[in-house]
Scaffold this motif. Sequence first.
Motif, PDB file in Angstrom:
ATOM      1  N   ASP A  86      30.281 -32.545  32.060  1.00  0.00           N
ATOM      2  CA  ASP A  86      30.294 -32.928  30.643  1.00  0.00           C
ATOM      3  C   ASP A  86      31.505 -33.800  30.324  1.00  0.00           C
ATOM      4  OD1 ASP A  86      28.037 -31.363  30.374  1.00  0.00           O
ATOM      5  OD2 ASP A  86      29.029 -29.774  29.237  1.00  0.00           O
ATOM      6  N   ALA A  90      31.237 -37.746  29.151  1.00  0.00           N
ATOM      7  CA  ALA A  90      31.738 -38.150  27.839  1.00  0.00           C
ATOM      8  C   ALA A  90      32.852 -39.187  27.985  1.00  0.00           C
ATOM      9  CB  ALA A  90      32.223 -36.931  27.058  1.00  0.00           C
ATOM     10  N   LEU A 115      26.940 -38.314  22.808  1.00  0.00           N
ATOM     11  CA  LEU A 115      28.222 -37.616  22.812  1.00  0.00           C
ATOM     12  C   LEU A 115      28.141 -36.290  22.063  1.00  0.00           C
ATOM     13  CD1 LEU A 115      30.619 -40.667  22.320  1.00  0.00           C
ATOM     14  CD2 LEU A 115      30.278 -39.324  24.415  1.00  0.00           C
ATOM     15  N   HIS A 119      28.855 -32.573  23.594  1.00  0.00           N
ATOM     16  CA  HIS A 119      29.794 -31.669  22.925  1.00  0.00           C
ATOM     17  C   HIS A 119      29.132 -30.332  22.574  1.00  0.00           C
ATOM     18  CE1 HIS A 119      33.312 -30.487  20.682  1.00  0.00           C
ATOM     19  NE2 HIS A 119      32.546 -30.196  19.640  1.00  0.00           N
TER      20      HIS A 119
END
Length: 146
Positions: A86, A90, A115, A119
């Motif tokens: 992740d 990102a 994004l 998150h």
Amino acid sequence: MAAALRPGGWLLVEDADTALQPLACLDDSGPGQRRANRLRDAVRELLTRRGADLRYGRTLPRALREAGLVDVAAAGSFPVGGLACDRLEASTIRHVRGELLAAGLADDAEIDAHLAAIHAGELDLTLAPLISAWGRRPAEHPPALG
């Protein structure tokens, strides 16, 4: 690097091979996953435009043999899911955002949604396979037989 090795010394080289597994989400079951895969394609397009060889990782064993190393072997691996995937995804998207927009490969809404999905932990992202290749510089004097 191979020339700098002492006789009998080992060299390990690693690089990604994004052509082996080009998806960001292996399970592209929903719109978020398909968007992630479209953006991964867009990033791969940027790399290609820069002249990157997306298949370079798989050439490492041959390169080590051509450098005169022996006992050459290799392995490949890639994680699926998790915080490291992740964070890297990102960070990559944020880093190339301007280039993606300028090239017309993505728009702000698509990038923002991706994004946000990262998150929120909604995606099982994966990285390009990492190819690890290693080999040994031959000893200066091969052992005597028998």
